[in-house]
Design a protein around this motif. Structure first.
Motif, PDB file in Angstrom:
ATOM      1  N   SER A 146       0.840  -1.197   0.000  1.00  0.00           N
ATOM      2  CA  SER A 146       0.000   0.000   0.000  1.00  0.00           C
ATOM      3  C   SER A 146       0.875   1.247   0.000  1.00  0.00           C
ATOM      4  CB  SER A 146      -0.919   0.013   1.232  1.00  0.00           C
ATOM      5  OG  SER A 146      -0.149   0.066   2.420  1.00  0.00           O
ATOM      6  N   HIS A 147       0.321   2.315  -0.541  1.00  0.00           N
ATOM      7  CA  HIS A 147       1.048   3.595  -0.586  1.00  0.00           C
ATOM      8  C   HIS A 147       0.170   4.684   0.039  1.00  0.00           C
ATOM      9  CE1 HIS A 147       3.806   6.661  -2.113  1.00  0.00           C
ATOM     10  NE2 HIS A 147       2.719   7.371  -2.437  1.00  0.00           N
ATOM     11  N   PRO A 148       0.714   5.507   0.907  1.00  0.00           N
ATOM     12  CA  PRO A 148       2.149   5.675   1.222  1.00  0.00           C
ATOM     13  C   PRO A 148       2.587   4.942   2.491  1.00  0.00           C
ATOM     14  CG  PRO A 148       0.955   7.555   2.029  1.00  0.00           C
ATOM     15  CD  PRO A 148      -0.076   6.655   1.421  1.00  0.00           C
ATOM     16  N   ASP A 149       1.656   4.186   3.175  1.00  0.00           N
ATOM     17  CA  ASP A 149       2.030   3.605   4.466  1.00  0.00           C
ATOM     18  C   ASP A 149       2.886   2.353   4.358  1.00  0.00           C
ATOM     19  OD1 ASP A 149       0.004   2.182   3.370  1.00  0.00           O
ATOM     20  OD2 ASP A 149      -1.432   2.531   4.975  1.00  0.00           O
ATOM     21  N   GLN A 150       3.100   1.812   3.121  1.00  0.00           N
ATOM     22  CA  GLN A 150       4.046   0.717   2.872  1.00  0.00           C
ATOM     23  C   GLN A 150       3.688  -0.584   3.605  1.00  0.00           C
ATOM     24  OE1 GLN A 150       6.786   0.964   0.627  1.00  0.00           O
ATOM     25  NE2 GLN A 150       5.597   2.802   0.122  1.00  0.00           N
ATOM     26  N   ASP A 151       2.383  -0.875   3.742  1.00  0.00           N
ATOM     27  CA  ASP A 151       1.965  -2.158   4.319  1.00  0.00           C
ATOM     28  C   ASP A 151       1.996  -3.227   3.226  1.00  0.00           C
ATOM     29  OD1 ASP A 151       1.550  -1.119   6.813  1.00  0.00           O
ATOM     30  OD2 ASP A 151      -0.591  -0.733   6.507  1.00  0.00           O
ATOM     31  N   LEU A 152       2.600  -4.378   3.539  1.00  0.00           N
ATOM     32  CA  LEU A 152       2.651  -5.486   2.591  1.00  0.00           C
ATOM     33  C   LEU A 152       1.295  -6.178   2.578  1.00  0.00           C
ATOM     34  CD1 LEU A 152       4.313  -7.251   0.647  1.00  0.00           C
ATOM     35  CD2 LEU A 152       4.924  -8.681   2.622  1.00  0.00           C
ATOM     36  N   SER A 160      17.275  -1.653  -2.236  1.00  0.00           N
ATOM     37  CA  SER A 160      16.702  -1.885  -3.566  1.00  0.00           C
ATOM     38  C   SER A 160      15.228  -1.484  -3.607  1.00  0.00           C
ATOM     39  CB  SER A 160      16.835  -3.363  -3.948  1.00  0.00           C
ATOM     40  OG  SER A 160      18.190  -3.706  -4.083  1.00  0.00           O
ATOM     41  N   ASN A 161      14.491  -1.817  -2.504  1.00  0.00           N
ATOM     42  CA  ASN A 161      13.076  -1.422  -2.427  1.00  0.00           C
ATOM     43  C   ASN A 161      12.921   0.100  -2.512  1.00  0.00           C
ATOM     44  OD1 ASN A 161      12.291  -4.071  -2.220  1.00  0.00           O
ATOM     45  ND2 ASN A 161      12.020  -4.025   0.018  1.00  0.00           N
ATOM     46  N   LEU A 162      13.802   0.804  -1.791  1.00  0.00           N
ATOM     47  CA  LEU A 162      13.725   2.270  -1.803  1.00  0.00           C
ATOM     48  C   LEU A 162      14.063   2.819  -3.181  1.00  0.00           C
ATOM     49  CD1 LEU A 162      15.290   3.225   1.632  1.00  0.00           C
ATOM     50  CD2 LEU A 162      12.929   3.523   0.916  1.00  0.00           C
ATOM     51  N   ALA A 163      15.006   2.196  -3.849  1.00  0.00           N
ATOM     52  CA  ALA A 163      15.382   2.658  -5.188  1.00  0.00           C
ATOM     53  C   ALA A 163      14.216   2.495  -6.164  1.00  0.00           C
ATOM     54  CB  ALA A 163      16.602   1.884  -5.672  1.00  0.00           C
ATOM     55  N   LEU A 164      13.486   1.395  -5.998  1.00  0.00           N
ATOM     56  CA  LEU A 164      12.328   1.158  -6.860  1.00  0.00           C
ATOM     57  C   LEU A 164      11.179   2.140  -6.564  1.00  0.00           C
ATOM     58  CD1 LEU A 164      12.130  -2.752  -6.945  1.00  0.00           C
ATOM     59  CD2 LEU A 164      12.398  -1.251  -8.925  1.00  0.00           C
ATOM     60  N   THR A 165      10.838   2.256  -5.258  1.00  0.00           N
ATOM     61  CA  THR A 165       9.677   3.071  -4.889  1.00  0.00           C
ATOM     62  C   THR A 165       9.927   4.562  -5.056  1.00  0.00           C
ATOM     63  OG1 THR A 165      10.383   3.007  -2.564  1.00  0.00           O
ATOM     64  CG2 THR A 165       8.802   1.351  -3.288  1.00  0.00           C
ATOM     65  N   ILE A 181      -2.406   3.461  -9.852  1.00  0.00           N
ATOM     66  CA  ILE A 181      -2.951   4.813  -9.787  1.00  0.00           C
ATOM     67  C   ILE A 181      -4.419   4.777 -10.229  1.00  0.00           C
ATOM     68  CG2 ILE A 181      -2.799   7.169 -10.694  1.00  0.00           C
ATOM     69  CD1 ILE A 181       0.213   6.669 -11.076  1.00  0.00           C
ATOM     70  N   ILE A 182      -5.306   5.233  -9.350  1.00  0.00           N
ATOM     71  CA  ILE A 182      -6.743   5.265  -9.622  1.00  0.00           C
ATOM     72  C   ILE A 182      -7.220   6.709  -9.510  1.00  0.00           C
ATOM     73  CG2 ILE A 182      -9.039   4.438  -8.951  1.00  0.00           C
ATOM     74  CD1 ILE A 182      -7.233   2.247 -10.024  1.00  0.00           C
ATOM     75  N   LYS A 183      -7.804   7.213 -10.587  1.00  0.00           N
ATOM     76  CA  LYS A 183      -8.307   8.602 -10.628  1.00  0.00           C
ATOM     77  C   LYS A 183      -7.221   9.594 -10.225  1.00  0.00           C
ATOM     78  CE  LYS A 183     -12.501   9.656  -9.497  1.00  0.00           C
ATOM     79  NZ  LYS A 183     -13.767   9.862  -8.764  1.00  0.00           N
ATOM     80  N   GLY A 184      -5.997   9.301 -10.681  1.00  0.00           N
ATOM     81  CA  GLY A 184      -4.894  10.212 -10.450  1.00  0.00           C
ATOM     82  C   GLY A 184      -4.274  10.109  -9.070  1.00  0.00           C
ATOM     83  N   VAL A 185      -4.709   9.138  -8.268  1.00  0.00           N
ATOM     84  CA  VAL A 185      -4.186   8.989  -6.907  1.00  0.00           C
ATOM     85  C   VAL A 185      -3.342   7.723  -6.824  1.00  0.00           C
ATOM     86  CG1 VAL A 185      -4.757   8.784  -4.463  1.00  0.00           C
ATOM     87  CG2 VAL A 185      -6.191  10.184  -5.974  1.00  0.00           C
ATOM     88  N   HIS A 186      -2.107   7.888  -6.351  1.00  0.00           N
ATOM     89  CA  HIS A 186      -1.172   6.775  -6.179  1.00  0.00           C
ATOM     90  C   HIS A 186      -1.517   6.066  -4.879  1.00  0.00           C
ATOM     91  CE1 HIS A 186       3.363   5.512  -5.900  1.00  0.00           C
ATOM     92  NE2 HIS A 186       2.536   4.478  -5.949  1.00  0.00           N
ATOM     93  N   ILE A 187      -2.105   4.828  -4.962  1.00  0.00           N
ATOM     94  CA  ILE A 187      -2.593   4.178  -3.747  1.00  0.00           C
ATOM     95  C   ILE A 187      -1.864   2.873  -3.416  1.00  0.00           C
ATOM     96  CG2 ILE A 187      -4.900   5.174  -3.883  1.00  0.00           C
ATOM     97  CD1 ILE A 187      -5.867   2.567  -5.161  1.00  0.00           C
ATOM     98  N   ALA A 188      -1.026   2.354  -4.352  1.00  0.00           N
ATOM     99  CA  ALA A 188      -0.306   1.113  -4.058  1.00  0.00           C
ATOM    100  C   ALA A 188       0.837   0.947  -5.052  1.00  0.00           C
ATOM    101  CB  ALA A 188      -1.246  -0.093  -4.125  1.00  0.00           C
ATOM    102  N   ASN A 189       1.764   0.017  -4.718  1.00  0.00           N
ATOM    103  CA  ASN A 189       2.870  -0.340  -5.608  1.00  0.00           C
ATOM    104  C   ASN A 189       2.866  -1.843  -5.815  1.00  0.00           C
ATOM    105  OD1 ASN A 189       3.941   2.319  -5.831  1.00  0.00           O
ATOM    106  ND2 ASN A 189       4.859   2.091  -3.794  1.00  0.00           N
ATOM    107  N   LEU A 190       3.088  -2.240  -7.065  1.00  0.00           N
ATOM    108  CA  LEU A 190       3.120  -3.661  -7.409  1.00  0.00           C
ATOM    109  C   LEU A 190       4.551  -4.050  -7.785  1.00  0.00           C
ATOM    110  CD1 LEU A 190       1.562  -6.297  -8.026  1.00  0.00           C
ATOM    111  CD2 LEU A 190       1.265  -5.446 -10.359  1.00  0.00           C
ATOM    112  N   PHE A 191       5.026  -5.137  -7.172  1.00  0.00           N
ATOM    113  CA  PHE A 191       6.400  -5.601  -7.409  1.00  0.00           C
ATOM    114  C   PHE A 191       6.367  -6.998  -8.013  1.00  0.00           C
ATOM    115  CE2 PHE A 191       6.568  -2.639  -3.908  1.00  0.00           C
ATOM    116  CZ  PHE A 191       7.701  -1.870  -4.147  1.00  0.00           C
TER     117      PHE A 191
END
Length: 582
Positions: free
Chosen positions: A92-98, A125-130, A156-166
């Motif tokens: 999840s973004h920005p709280d970084q919960d797996l 490496s995670n920080l470099a990606l995110t 990104i949903i409706k212009g809001v960054h809500i999660a990151n996929l790895f």
């Protein structure tokens, strides 16, 4: 990548500590401070409102967890990992919960991330990606310090960054076993199992990797988008439900009759109040027209009005009409409604409300009748001047006799106050104050006015009383005045005559008096009073029968009446105490 050549284990550990310090500082800058539940509750409405409008939430309130069924998505990712050999990770973004992790390889879980000295490189490496994803880079591929390839993409949903996929833990080319052996020895791994885990790492082309990452991204975004739509639909349905429930509550508790008709004037909805108003149950009314419940002539009149309104798309505003109750009596309704349009702007019906005004119309009729009666009494009074005022002494009516007596046309005084009229007539204000006080205390105030006219004087006998409501509350004042000039002049003439007679009677030494036809003594002189043996002031108003025997009074009254009828003088002699009298 770290160059392990010619470095001792101690040097590697020192390098790890330096990297951990750097990472801790970087994480401190990138992480959003979390608020505990207790802090959130204590922070009050302002913090809650701000949190609800968080810029990192879709529409200011939806996180990725809200939009997607995580368990369902995890199952899909697990199947993807088994089918392709690619790992997945969803954070999840920005709280970084797996949120999800599938297909992770032993080389990472048992070695790279399991040893503190190498785990620090995984974090880096995670920080470099995110960090690239925060800058809204669509996809980012990174070769980690441990030698593997990872990729990440933002959701990104409706212009809001809500999660990151790895995804990743793969290689783009065959591994250099010698390099990995030295890395494993430097970190203190068990070399044979480590190299065995390395052999299981798939080698794929960069194009295939990018396609897989893009596929995962599209799948996650589609699910999130569908979730958002479903949430919106649920919320809309909830709003509609609440609105309908509120409307239903209002309709069912409102005393008015709510209705809806189609373009053919047939009822498609009626509220339960129709039973109270017209005696019919709703299902007895649905499908019928308002005209079915009206007298024939009224039905024709209202149908014509409705037709004109519908053709022009105009609202119906407080239209009075008559309906027939189920029991047969008439009910007067006040109807208001607005047209209902389709998407093309065509009128498809009307929606409105009927109000029972039968009691009001009856009251209005009674008021009109009483007002007409009062107007007739006031304006047709032939000899009495009548004027009315409200509690502020503002004149509300002024009949023709009042105009004659007081010299003003009604148009000149209506709306003015009695104070204004008195000011023009130079009447002392105390007189009006006295009148008001007397009316409030005794119910009336009487007085005489003498007017000096060119033809002589006019004397008015006036009385002021209060106007009371049915509840007995004072609502205004009424003045009654009548011309008593002739009466007062006759009274003055009579007094003058009585004074002359009294003078004549007192001038004679004989006993003399004035007696009415019914035997009442009007006045006597001193001689008569002395002869009767009474005080002079005692006798006026007394009857002869109070002073003399009945047979004598009867005889004398016959003689008196005979004299009056014949208009002649009669004489007689009679004996009384002290001698004979003529």
């Amino acid at each position: 990548m770290i160059n392990h050549e010619n470095k001792t284990r101690e040097q590697l550990l020192e390098e790890v500590k330096a990297l951990e310090l750097k990472l801790s500082k970087t994480e401190g800058l990138n992480k959003k401070p979390k608020v505990t539940n207790k802090q959130f509750e204590e922070s009050g409405p302002q913090l809650r409102a701000a949190d609800q409008q968080d810029k990192n939430l879709v529409d200011g309130k939806y996180s990725f967890r809200d939009l997607v069924d995580i368990d369902r998505l995890r199952l899909m990712f697990e199947r993807f990992s088994k089918a392709t050999g690619f790992t997945t990770g969803l954070v999840s973004h920005p709280d970084q919960d797996l949120l999800i992790a599938t297909g992770w390889r032993d080389i990472c879980t048992k070695f790279h991330r399991n040893f503190p000295v190498s785990e620090v490189h995984c974090k880096q490496s995670n920080l470099a990606l995110t960090s690239q994803l925060i800058e809204r880079k669509a996809m980012n591929i990174h070769k980690c310090e441990s030698g593997l390839i990872d990729g990440a993409t933002p959701i990104i949903i409706k212009g809001v960054h809500i999660a990151n996929l790895f995804t990743g833990q793969i290689l783009f080319e065959k591994p250099d076993f010698n390099w990995f052996r030295k890395q494993g020895e430097a970190y203190g791994y068990n070399i044979d199992p480590y190299l065995e885990a390395l052999r299981k790492v798939p080698v794929v082309t960069e194009k295939k990797f990018m396609e897989s990452l893009g596929f995962l991204r599209e799948m996650a975004m589609i699910l999130a988008g569908n979730g958002l739509t479903e949430l919106k639909n649920r919320e809309a349905a909830q709003i509609v439900y609440k609105s309908e429930a509120k409307f239903r509550g209002l309709v069912e508790t409102c005393s008015d009759f709510i209705w809806e008709v189609n373009i053919g004037s047939r009822y498609t909805y009626v509220s339960p109040q129709v039973e109270l108003m017209l005696g019919y149950m709703p299902d007895e009314v649905i499908g019928k027209t308002p005209y079915d419940f009206m007298p024939p002539d009224e039905a024709v009149r209202i149908a014509h009005i409705f037709k004109d309104k519908a053709e022009n798309g105009e609202p119906i505003v407080v239209l009075e009409n008559i309906a027939i109750h189920k029991k047969g009596h008439h009910v007067v309704l006040e109807t208001s409604g607005v047209p209902v349009f389709d998407e093309k702007g065509k009128v498809t019906g009307y929606r409105g409300v009927d109000r029972d005004i039968t009691v009001r119309k009856k009251a209005e009729k009674e008021i009109r009748e009483k007002t007409n009666l009062l107007d007739n009494v006031i304006n047709r009074a032939s000899s009495i001047a009548i004027a009315t005022t409200d509690l502020d002494m503002r004149i509300t009516s002024f009949n023709p006799i009042a105009q004659k007596f007081f010299g003003y046309f009604s148009e000149e005084v209506l709306g003015k106050t009695v104070f204004e009229i008195h000011l023009m007539e130079k009447v002392e204000p105390e007189r009006l104050k006295k009148a008001i006080k007397s009316v409030r205390e005794t119910g009336q105030y009487k007085y005489i006015i003498t007017q000096e006219l060119s033809s002589g004087k006019r004397i008015l006998s006036s009385k002021v009383t209060g106007m009371l409501s049915p509840a007995g509350k004072l609502t205004g004042y009424v003045l009654f005045s009548r011309d008593v000039t002739d009466f007062e002049l006759a009274k003055e003439t009579l007094l003058e005559s009585e004074e002359k007679i009294s003078t004549l009677l007192n001038a004679t030494t004989d006993a003399a008096g004035l007696i009415s036809p019914d035997g009442t003594i009007i006045t006597v002189n001193n001689a008569l009073a002395k002869r009767v043996g009474k005080e002079k002031e005692y006798l006026p108003g007394k009857k002869l029968s109070d002073l003399f025997p009945f047979e004598i009074v009867e005889d004398r009254m016959k003689m008196l009446n005979k004299a009056i009828d014949s208009k002649k003088t009669f004489q007689w002699e009679h004996e009384s105490a002290g001698g004979f009298y003529k």
